[in-house]
Design a protein around this motif. Sequence first.
Motif, PDB file in Angstrom:
ATOM      1  N   VAL A  29      55.497  39.471  11.146  1.00  0.00           N
ATOM      2  CA  VAL A  29      54.194  39.393  10.487  1.00  0.00           C
ATOM      3  C   VAL A  29      54.291  38.629   9.166  1.00  0.00           C
ATOM      4  O   VAL A  29      53.430  37.802   8.856  1.00  0.00           O
ATOM      5  CB  VAL A  29      53.595  40.802  10.300  1.00  0.00           C
ATOM      6  N   GLU A  30      55.339  38.867   8.401  1.00  0.00           N
ATOM      7  CA  GLU A  30      55.465  38.156   7.137  1.00  0.00           C
ATOM      8  C   GLU A  30      55.718  36.662   7.351  1.00  0.00           C
ATOM      9  O   GLU A  30      55.315  35.855   6.520  1.00  0.00           O
ATOM     10  CB  GLU A  30      56.536  38.800   6.258  1.00  0.00           C
ATOM     11  N   ALA A  31      56.327  36.294   8.473  1.00  0.00           N
ATOM     12  CA  ALA A  31      56.513  34.876   8.790  1.00  0.00           C
ATOM     13  C   ALA A  31      55.173  34.162   8.963  1.00  0.00           C
ATOM     14  O   ALA A  31      55.088  32.943   8.835  1.00  0.00           O
ATOM     15  CB  ALA A  31      57.361  34.720  10.044  1.00  0.00           C
ATOM     16  N   ALA A  32      54.124  34.941   9.244  1.00  0.00           N
ATOM     17  CA  ALA A  32      52.787  34.371   9.419  1.00  0.00           C
ATOM     18  C   ALA A  32      51.953  34.441   8.146  1.00  0.00           C
ATOM     19  O   ALA A  32      50.779  34.093   8.162  1.00  0.00           O
ATOM     20  CB  ALA A  32      52.066  35.090  10.561  1.00  0.00           C
ATOM     21  N   GLY A  33      52.542  34.909   7.042  1.00  0.00           N
ATOM     22  CA  GLY A  33      51.848  34.850   5.767  1.00  0.00           C
ATOM     23  C   GLY A  33      51.257  36.139   5.240  1.00  0.00           C
ATOM     24  O   GLY A  33      50.692  36.154   4.147  1.00  0.00           O
ATOM     25  N   LEU A  34      51.343  37.234   5.983  1.00  0.00           N
ATOM     26  CA  LEU A  34      50.854  38.507   5.472  1.00  0.00           C
ATOM     27  C   LEU A  34      52.006  39.231   4.783  1.00  0.00           C
ATOM     28  O   LEU A  34      53.168  38.902   5.012  1.00  0.00           O
ATOM     29  CB  LEU A  34      50.281  39.368   6.601  1.00  0.00           C
ATOM     30  N   ARG A  35      51.690  40.209   3.960  1.00  0.00           N
ATOM     31  CA  ARG A  35      52.713  40.954   3.226  1.00  0.00           C
ATOM     32  C   ARG A  35      52.603  42.438   3.544  1.00  0.00           C
ATOM     33  O   ARG A  35      51.498  42.990   3.585  1.00  0.00           O
ATOM     34  CB  ARG A  35      52.563  40.750   1.715  1.00  0.00           C
ATOM     35  N   PHE A  46      49.698  45.617   6.785  1.00  0.00           N
ATOM     36  CA  PHE A  46      49.948  44.344   6.119  1.00  0.00           C
ATOM     37  C   PHE A  46      48.671  43.852   5.462  1.00  0.00           C
ATOM     38  O   PHE A  46      47.581  44.086   5.959  1.00  0.00           O
ATOM     39  CB  PHE A  46      50.444  43.299   7.130  1.00  0.00           C
ATOM     40  N   ARG A  47      48.842  43.116   4.356  1.00  0.00           N
ATOM     41  CA  ARG A  47      47.696  42.600   3.619  1.00  0.00           C
ATOM     42  C   ARG A  47      47.797  41.078   3.519  1.00  0.00           C
ATOM     43  O   ARG A  47      48.878  40.521   3.287  1.00  0.00           O
ATOM     44  CB  ARG A  47      47.668  43.192   2.227  1.00  0.00           C
ATOM     45  N   LEU A  48      46.662  40.407   3.709  1.00  0.00           N
ATOM     46  CA  LEU A  48      46.585  38.974   3.495  1.00  0.00           C
ATOM     47  C   LEU A  48      46.451  38.713   2.002  1.00  0.00           C
ATOM     48  O   LEU A  48      45.532  39.259   1.370  1.00  0.00           O
ATOM     49  CB  LEU A  48      45.382  38.380   4.234  1.00  0.00           C
TER      50      LEU A  48
END
Length: 114
Positions: free
Chosen positions: A88-94, A110-112
């Motif tokens: 998920v973080e690889a796609a830009g969310l944290r 996860f948060r955008l």
Amino acid sequence: CTFLQGDAMALHRLLPEPVDYSLMANTFHGVPEQTALVREIAGVLKPGGLFAVVNWHARPRVETPVLGQARGPRTELRMTPEQVRAVVEAAGLRLDRVVELPPYHYGALFRLPG
């Protein structure tokens, strides 16, 4: 709350405007292109929007019985919270937080950014 049926890989075509929250329960492990799906989800979230993944813990399937029967995805498909985080973080969310959902699940929120 609005429910839609369609191809999750084309959310941008299904949703008329950005959303606050997206939930995926007990299916993320089986998505063939996980990072691509998360990018699609990120693309329809409002800034600061949330994406939640509910998953079975990465335990052998025989250790997650329901009513005396082994339940959940095959053992080799199960993902740890750390594995989900990496995708998920690889796609830009944290990652916001991971919560336990006893007896056999966890939720990763996860948060955008924005």
